[in-house]
Design an enzyme around this catalytic site. Structure first.
Site, PDB file in Angstrom:
ATOM      1  N   GLY A  12       1.022  -1.158  -0.110  1.00 39.88           N
ATOM      2  CA  GLY A  12      -0.129  -0.204   0.024  1.00 39.88           C
ATOM      3  C   GLY A  12       0.828   1.273   0.115  1.00 39.88           C
ATOM      4  O   GLY A  12       2.008   1.260  -0.695  1.00 39.88           O
ATOM      5  N   CYS A  13       0.263   2.235   0.749  1.00 38.51           N
ATOM      6  CA  CYS A  13       0.976   3.708   0.403  1.00 38.51           C
ATOM      7  C   CYS A  13       2.569   3.079   1.457  1.00 38.51           C
ATOM      8  O   CYS A  13       2.438   2.733   2.530  1.00 38.51           O
ATOM      9  CB  CYS A  13       0.193   4.589   1.490  1.00 38.51           C
ATOM     10  SG  CYS A  13       1.002   6.233   1.712  1.00 38.51           S
TER      11      CYS A  13
END
Length: 176
Positions: A12-13
């Site tokens: 993810g981020c």
């Protein structure tokens, strides 16, 4: 002189993964960046489109005498959802895929072992990519150490804080 090792992965981020891994004992450095794509030195605005093939990842240098690669990957695999394809929470796109980029065959074997170990923790199949490391590009400076520099930001409070709190609860013995 300590012998450091390198690990590269994303879930993810990169701000989220960076914030979690930075808090572990034995971590020498964590850099946010991009890997797994097909253009050289991509800027953030291009990676965000999903058209460069890159994933947001972190590159970690660590002391394997303090934290093993096994523990590092296990913590990574339990600090995000490795069962969602190309997304983590509200972040959607191939740039947010779960990925482990191994630097040698030993890392590959360890990652495969960890994938098997964490399978029972999830109802759905693990979709984390396992690929050989090729190249890492540093993200822009404003993406480095993001959580520590922006703890009051809404994204940090809503998305990253729960991951850090989970880490503190599950792995207190491994924290700085």
């Amino acid at each position: 002189m300590e012998k450091l090792s390198t690990a590269t992965f994303g879930g993810g981020c990169f701000w989220c993964v960076e914030a979690v891994i930075q808090r572990l004992k034995g971590i020498n450095s964590v850099k946010s960046g991009y890997s797994g794509g097909f253009i050289k030195n991509p800027p953030y605005r291009e990676v965000c489109t999903g058209r460069t093939g890159h994933a947001e990842v972190i590159q970690v240098t660590f002391d394997p005498d303090i934290i093993t690669y096994h523990d590092l990957i296990y913590i990574f695999m339990t600090s995000h959802d490795p069962t969602t394809l190309n997304r983590q929470g509200a972040d959607k796109g191939t740039q947010y895929r779960s990925i482990v980029l191994y630097h040698n065959n030993e890392q590959k074997e360890i990652a495969e072992k960890v994938f098997d170990e964490v399978k029972p923790l999830y109802e759905d199949a693990i979709v984390t990519e396992l690929k050989p490391f090729e190249v890492f590009y540093n993200a822009e400076e404003d993406h480095q150490n993001y959580y520590n520099n922006n703890e009051e930001a809404r994204y940090c409070q809503i998305v990253i804080d729960p991951k850090v709190q989970k880490l503190k609860k599950m792995y207190a013995d491994k924290l700085n």
